[in-house]
Design a protein around this motif. Structure first.
Motif, PDB file in Angstrom:
ATOM      1  N   GLU A   7       0.814  -1.204   0.000  1.00  0.00           N
ATOM      2  CA  GLU A   7       0.000   0.000   0.000  1.00  0.00           C
ATOM      3  C   GLU A   7       0.858   1.270   0.000  1.00  0.00           C
ATOM      4  N   SER A  14      -2.590   6.139 -12.311  1.00  0.00           N
ATOM      5  CA  SER A  14      -3.867   5.910 -11.647  1.00  0.00           C
ATOM      6  C   SER A  14      -3.713   4.852 -10.557  1.00  0.00           C
ATOM      7  N   TYR A  15      -4.565   4.953  -9.551  1.00  0.00           N
ATOM      8  CA  TYR A  15      -4.489   4.018  -8.424  1.00  0.00           C
ATOM      9  C   TYR A  15      -4.638   2.580  -8.898  1.00  0.00           C
ATOM     10  N   LYS A  16      -5.574   2.366  -9.828  1.00  0.00           N
ATOM     11  CA  LYS A  16      -5.791   1.026 -10.356  1.00  0.00           C
ATOM     12  C   LYS A  16      -4.540   0.517 -11.073  1.00  0.00           C
ATOM     13  N   ASP A  17      -3.947   1.364 -11.913  1.00  0.00           N
ATOM     14  CA  ASP A  17      -2.744   0.953 -12.647  1.00  0.00           C
ATOM     15  C   ASP A  17      -1.540   0.828 -11.732  1.00  0.00           C
ATOM     16  N   SER A  18      -1.499   1.619 -10.667  1.00  0.00           N
ATOM     17  CA  SER A  18      -0.401   1.510  -9.696  1.00  0.00           C
ATOM     18  C   SER A  18      -0.478   0.182  -8.961  1.00  0.00           C
ATOM     19  N   GLU A  19      -1.692  -0.214  -8.594  1.00  0.00           N
ATOM     20  CA  GLU A  19      -1.881  -1.529  -7.983  1.00  0.00           C
ATOM     21  C   GLU A  19      -1.465  -2.634  -8.951  1.00  0.00           C
ATOM     22  N   LYS A  20      -1.862  -2.446 -10.207  1.00  0.00           N
ATOM     23  CA  LYS A  20      -1.549  -3.442 -11.230  1.00  0.00           C
ATOM     24  C   LYS A  20      -0.030  -3.555 -11.417  1.00  0.00           C
ATOM     25  N   TRP A  48      -6.442   9.124  -8.320  1.00  0.00           N
ATOM     26  CA  TRP A  48      -7.269   8.320  -7.409  1.00  0.00           C
ATOM     27  C   TRP A  48      -8.717   8.210  -7.902  1.00  0.00           C
ATOM     28  N   GLU A  64     -11.903   7.110 -10.148  1.00  0.00           N
ATOM     29  CA  GLU A  64     -12.294   5.879 -10.853  1.00  0.00           C
ATOM     30  C   GLU A  64     -12.238   6.082 -12.366  1.00  0.00           C
ATOM     31  N   ASN A  65     -11.676   5.092 -13.052  1.00  0.00           N
ATOM     32  CA  ASN A  65     -11.649   5.055 -14.517  1.00  0.00           C
ATOM     33  C   ASN A  65     -10.934   6.238 -15.162  1.00  0.00           C
ATOM     34  N   THR A 122      -8.033   8.224 -17.080  1.00  0.00           N
ATOM     35  CA  THR A 122      -7.014   7.860 -18.074  1.00  0.00           C
ATOM     36  C   THR A 122      -5.939   8.934 -18.186  1.00  0.00           C
TER      37      THR A 122
END
Length: 539
Positions: A118, A131-137, A353, A355-356, A358
């Motif tokens: 985290e 992006s948070y999603k891509d950072s997690e990925k 941070w 959602e969605n 780009t």
């Protein structure tokens, strides 16, 4: 898209609680020879590309994230001596370990790395605005890649443990480490692409000098304890500061055995020239790319648009595998452009941070000004911003709205020939397939290309024309790196060496052959040595 870009930057109270920075990260530690050196010299301040708006005036305010040491040649020399001592001509503790022992150490590192997930992900968000999603990925993909590398090494070790007999000679061929590896990764995938060479280098028994990218440095701070605790002294040493201060002396020493670098060809060319023994320097490089898409008149336009939007604008186009120029057959150019700009208008612009999202702020401070130069040059040479009514061409501080230039031509040097690494894409109309083929053939870059066509003759023709020009050809799909089991390479100035789960292990090691005449006495001797376990090499 909102025409006023300032509204995309948040006020402090608008930042979600989970993403707010509690404290600045004042990194005062440098890992050298298995110990932390408490830094008392100057520090480099780190600011986020994310500005915050003043609650009263809407003034944009920089966000300070922390600082890290600005080291000198003194520290780089200490790090080099540490790595050399740990390698000890291949007789050090780490290179002498069995493969299973090195794997055990790496598995321990994975456990400790995951504990910091985290923290690292949050710093990816703030340091480079991924992006948070891509950072997690990126974090999870990196962990998966390490596990895959371990499995590949197990198989490699099993296969290489067998002895071979041929023409009266019996031999064992194994992979051995080169020695000291200088590892430098890029800011756009600071964790994943840095570890793409650093982890295989370690697994194969090398010792490492690790310099984090200039943007994306602080995110490695949570992992320093894991590096210290999981590997013997001197096996991994950190370098901080300006590359021009700490790198030249390392290269000039002639003691760097491998340069593992992902970034600009201009930068790496200067580094290699500093090495006095060029033939003894093994290089593993991922460099510039100008990946082209070719949209044929028979292409499924909806599919081509979908893939081209993703390929051009995912993470602001800041990927080496991003599409950097699009060639569209004149007969379908109007349809493609219309649908392409419509889809771009749907891309969400905002903070990482959300959602969605780009399009986020750009990590490189001077990149927005560069994009403006690209736009100005294009407009001066009969190009147009064809998505202007949807915000194309807007720039404010670190935020650049996605921009499409059409028709692009060779007079637009910045966009036509250079890698823009930003959310701006040139589209070139063509009537003859030889036009895009000639462009790719004459380009100094040769990483990938994407072909969009449903005609078997066209696909066959293009594949055969481009297979010796680029490392990977994608059919009816955007350019991409994955899956990690496939070779990742490039021709011309785009790469040197091949990376993938197994290829990286080969790239960071060299064949070591132990051979003898195939006689009974020699067979008995080798068999005795192997069974005794006294040799770490013959096993």
């Amino acid at each position: 898209m909102n025409q006023n870009l300032i509204n995309f930057f948040p006020k402090e109270n608008e930042i979600p609680e989970h993403f707010r920075l509690q404290n600045e990260i004042s990194q005062k530690r440098v890992l050298i020879d298995g110990e932390f050196i408490e830094w008392e010299g100057p520090f480099q301040e780190v600011y986020s590309p994310i500005y915050t708006r003043s609650s009263s005036t809407d003034e944009l305010i920089k966000t300070k994230l922390g600082s890290y040491p600005i080291c000198t040649t003194k520290e780089s020399d200490l790090a080099l001596k540490s790595a050399l001592k740990a390698f000890n001509g291949g007789r050090g503790e780490w290179p002498s370990m069995s493969v299973s022992q090195r794997i055990s150490a790496m598995e321990n590192f994975i456990v400790k790395m995951v504990e910091q997930r985290e923290k690292v992900v949050k710093l990816l968000v703030w340091e480079i605005c991924k992006s948070y999603k891509d950072s997690e990925k990126e974090f999870d993909r990196t962990v998966d890649a390490i596990k895959c590398s371990i499995e590949a090494l197990k198989e490699l070790d099993i296969n290489s443990s067998r002895t071979k007999a041929d023409e009266g000679v019996v031999a064992q061929v194994k992979k051995s480490p080169y020695g000291v590896v200088l590892c430098m990764g890029p800011y756009n995938y600071p964790l994943n692409e840095t570890f793409a060479t650093l982890i295989p280098a370690l697994l194969m028994g090398n010792t490492v000098l690790f310099k984090p990218p200039r943007r994306g440095t602080l995110l490695f701070e949570p992992l320093l304890n894991a590096f210290k605790e999981c590997f013997p002294k001197g096996v991994i040493n950190t370098l901080y500061g300006r590359g021009k201060d700490v790198i030249p002396a390392l290269m000039q020493s002639g003691k760097i055995n491998v340069l593992a670098f992902i970034g600009s060809s201009k930068v790496v060319n200067g580094m290699i020239k500093e090495h006095p023994n060029a033939n003894s320097l093994h290089s593993v490089l991922g460099l510039d790319a100008k990946n082209a898409a070719i949209i044929d008149k028979t292409a499924d336009i909806d599919l081509a648009v979908k893939e081209a939007v993703l390929g051009s604008f995912s993470f602001n186009g800041q990927r080496c595998t991003a599409l950097k120029i699009i060639f569209v057959h004149s007969s379908v150019a109007d349809e493609f452009n219309k649908k392409f700009t419509q889809e771009i208008s749907k891309l969400k612009v905002g903070m990482p941070w959300e959602e969605n999202v780009t399009i986020t702020p750009l990590a490189e401070p001077d990149k927005p000004q560069y994009v403006q130069k690209c736009i100005d040059e294009a407009l001066q040479n009969k190009g147009e911003i064809i998505n202007k009514e949807n915000g194309g061409g807007q720039i404010l501080n670190s935020l650049v709205s996605p921009t499409v230039i059409y028709p692009a031509n060779e007079k637009m040097n910045l966009l036509y020939n250079n890698e823009q690494f930003a959310p701006i894409i040139p589209i070139v109309p063509f009537d003859d397939l030889e036009s895009p083929i000639s462009y790719i053939t004459n380009s100094t870059k040769g990483q990938q290309a994407a072909i969009f066509s449903n005609d078997e003759d066209t696909v066959s023709y293009l594949v055969d024309a481009l297979c010796c020009q680029v490392g990977r050809i994608n059919i009816n799909a955007q350019c991409q790196r994955g899956p990690d089991t496939l070779p990742f390479n490039g021709r011309k100035n785009s790469a040197l060496g091949t990376l993938s789960t197994i290829d990286a292990l080969y790239a960071l090691s060299i064949d070591s052959v132990v051979a003898t005449k195939d006689t009974q006495s020699n067979d008995n001797l080798i068999d005795t040595v192997i069974k005794s376990g006294k040799s770490s090499r013959l096993s």
